[in-house]
Design a protein around this motif. Structure first.
Motif, PDB file in Angstrom:
ATOM      1  N   LYS A  10       0.877  -1.168   0.000  1.00  0.00           N
ATOM      2  CA  LYS A  10       0.000   0.000   0.000  1.00  0.00           C
ATOM      3  C   LYS A  10       0.919   1.225   0.000  1.00  0.00           C
ATOM      4  O   LYS A  10       2.070   1.139   0.420  1.00  0.00           O
ATOM      5  N   PRO A  11       0.440   2.378  -0.472  1.00  0.00           N
ATOM      6  CA  PRO A  11       1.343   3.532  -0.591  1.00  0.00           C
ATOM      7  C   PRO A  11       2.020   3.926   0.719  1.00  0.00           C
ATOM      8  O   PRO A  11       3.212   4.252   0.729  1.00  0.00           O
ATOM      9  N   MET A  12       1.281   3.899   1.823  1.00  0.00           N
ATOM     10  CA  MET A  12       1.881   4.327   3.089  1.00  0.00           C
ATOM     11  C   MET A  12       2.994   3.396   3.548  1.00  0.00           C
ATOM     12  O   MET A  12       3.890   3.821   4.270  1.00  0.00           O
ATOM     13  N   GLU A  13       2.974   2.132   3.102  1.00  0.00           N
ATOM     14  CA  GLU A  13       4.048   1.204   3.445  1.00  0.00           C
ATOM     15  C   GLU A  13       5.340   1.565   2.704  1.00  0.00           C
ATOM     16  O   GLU A  13       6.413   1.112   3.069  1.00  0.00           O
ATOM     17  N   LEU A  14       5.199   2.356   1.650  1.00  0.00           N
ATOM     18  CA  LEU A  14       6.343   2.822   0.871  1.00  0.00           C
ATOM     19  C   LEU A  14       6.659   4.291   1.152  1.00  0.00           C
ATOM     20  O   LEU A  14       7.455   4.899   0.451  1.00  0.00           O
ATOM     21  N   LYS A  18       1.291  10.945  -1.744  1.00  0.00           N
ATOM     22  CA  LYS A  18       0.654  11.732  -2.787  1.00  0.00           C
ATOM     23  C   LYS A  18       0.754  10.970  -4.104  1.00  0.00           C
ATOM     24  O   LYS A  18       1.778  10.358  -4.401  1.00  0.00           O
ATOM     25  N   GLU A  19      -0.295  11.045  -4.890  1.00  0.00           N
ATOM     26  CA  GLU A  19      -0.318  10.357  -6.180  1.00  0.00           C
ATOM     27  C   GLU A  19       0.686  10.946  -7.168  1.00  0.00           C
ATOM     28  O   GLU A  19       0.971  10.333  -8.185  1.00  0.00           O
ATOM     29  N   GLU A  20       1.228  12.114  -6.878  1.00  0.00           N
ATOM     30  CA  GLU A  20       2.204  12.752  -7.760  1.00  0.00           C
ATOM     31  C   GLU A  20       3.635  12.340  -7.414  1.00  0.00           C
ATOM     32  O   GLU A  20       4.578  12.826  -8.039  1.00  0.00           O
ATOM     33  N   ASP A  21       3.811  11.479  -6.437  1.00  0.00           N
ATOM     34  CA  ASP A  21       5.149  11.067  -6.018  1.00  0.00           C
ATOM     35  C   ASP A  21       5.877  10.443  -7.213  1.00  0.00           C
ATOM     36  O   ASP A  21       5.357   9.521  -7.840  1.00  0.00           O
ATOM     37  N   PRO A  22       7.081  10.918  -7.540  1.00  0.00           N
ATOM     38  CA  PRO A  22       7.794  10.393  -8.710  1.00  0.00           C
ATOM     39  C   PRO A  22       8.169   8.914  -8.598  1.00  0.00           C
ATOM     40  O   PRO A  22       8.378   8.247  -9.618  1.00  0.00           O
ATOM     41  N   ARG A  23       8.226   8.381  -7.393  1.00  0.00           N
ATOM     42  CA  ARG A  23       8.577   6.961  -7.230  1.00  0.00           C
ATOM     43  C   ARG A  23       7.510   6.041  -7.824  1.00  0.00           C
ATOM     44  O   ARG A  23       7.805   4.906  -8.197  1.00  0.00           O
ATOM     45  N   ILE A  24       6.280   6.531  -7.928  1.00  0.00           N
ATOM     46  CA  ILE A  24       5.209   5.716  -8.507  1.00  0.00           C
ATOM     47  C   ILE A  24       5.539   5.358  -9.944  1.00  0.00           C
ATOM     48  O   ILE A  24       5.301   4.229 -10.385  1.00  0.00           O
ATOM     49  N   ALA A  25       6.118   6.282 -10.688  1.00  0.00           N
ATOM     50  CA  ALA A  25       6.484   6.008 -12.084  1.00  0.00           C
ATOM     51  C   ALA A  25       7.498   4.865 -12.166  1.00  0.00           C
ATOM     52  O   ALA A  25       7.416   4.020 -13.066  1.00  0.00           O
ATOM     53  N   PHE A  26       8.434   4.805 -11.235  1.00  0.00           N
ATOM     54  CA  PHE A  26       9.430   3.735 -11.239  1.00  0.00           C
ATOM     55  C   PHE A  26       8.782   2.391 -10.919  1.00  0.00           C
ATOM     56  O   PHE A  26       9.108   1.368 -11.512  1.00  0.00           O
ATOM     57  N   ASN A  88     -10.161  10.957  -0.437  1.00  0.00           N
ATOM     58  CA  ASN A  88     -11.068  11.215  -1.561  1.00  0.00           C
ATOM     59  C   ASN A  88     -10.431  10.972  -2.921  1.00  0.00           C
ATOM     60  O   ASN A  88     -11.044  10.385  -3.811  1.00  0.00           O
ATOM     61  N   GLU A  89      -9.198  11.424  -3.086  1.00  0.00           N
ATOM     62  CA  GLU A  89      -8.495  11.260  -4.362  1.00  0.00           C
ATOM     63  C   GLU A  89      -8.381   9.781  -4.740  1.00  0.00           C
ATOM     64  O   GLU A  89      -8.609   9.397  -5.893  1.00  0.00           O
ATOM     65  N   LEU A  90      -8.064   8.937  -3.767  1.00  0.00           N
ATOM     66  CA  LEU A  90      -7.931   7.499  -4.038  1.00  0.00           C
ATOM     67  C   LEU A  90      -9.286   6.837  -4.229  1.00  0.00           C
ATOM     68  O   LEU A  90      -9.409   5.881  -5.002  1.00  0.00           O
TER      69      LEU A  90
END
Length: 184
Positions: A10-14, A18-26, A88-90
């Motif tokens: 889940k995102p908080m485990e990483l 924020k959905e704009e975090d650049p690590r998501i692209a990786f 809300n965003e998620l």
């Protein structure tokens, strides 16, 4: 392999908030790379439960891959309205992805009733797929450990493919090399 489950953190485990975090692209690049390999070997379906983080990012990857490959995605949340307590965003992202998946069906009717629903979801996904791709670090398994336990206890041979931190480092380097400024 025709059917693969994809799951992970889940995102908080990483420490992603924020959905704009650049690590998501990786992370998405690492998932895409693995999926393309399996698609070229005959993969037809990707299964997710729709949990936030790796699973929703996987849905986005698969939807992008559909432009080039014949691949389908199915979302099987453990119960209805699993996203109601999310930011809300998620919630909006979840609802949009659920609407465009090739198949969507909660495993239990009604809202959350207990942890047994998550355990049943893990067992069901293992039973209905030929293997899984997991984003996981053995040293810090987080909530992944529950799916991993279900996968390792499968009665039939069940293939577990892990995307490791080293794999993500490779994805970062590949993305850097794709940038024309990298070579200047």
């Amino acid at each position: 392999m025709r059917i693969l489950t994809v799951t992970g953190y889940k995102p908080m485990e990483l420490n992603i908030f924020k959905e704009e975090d650049p690590r998501i692209a990786f992370i998405k690049k690492g998932i895409e790379k693995r999926l393309i390999h399996f698609i070229e070997e005959g993969l037809e379906w990707v299964l997710i439960s729709g949990q936030m983080g790796v699973e929703l990012w996987t849905a986005e990857v698969v939807l992008d891959l559909k432009e080039e490959y014949d691949i389908r995605i199915a979302m099987f949340p453990p119960f209805e309205n699993q996203e109601v307590r999310w930011p809300n965003e998620l919630q909006e992202k979840y609802q949009e992805l659920a609407a465009v998946c090739d198949f969507y069906q909660p495993l239990y009717k009604g809202d959350y009733r207990g942890g047994f629903q998550f355990k049943a979801k893990n067992m069901w996904l293992v039973d209905k797929s030929d293997g899984c791709i997991m984003l996981m670090d053995d040293e810090f398994p987080g909530s992944n450990r529950y799916f991993y336990e279900a996968a390792t206890e499968a009665k039939e041979p069940y293939s577990i493919f892990v995307i490791t931190p080293a794999d993500l480092d490779d994805a970062v380097e590949e993305m850097r090399m794709e940038d024309p400024d990298y070579w200047d």
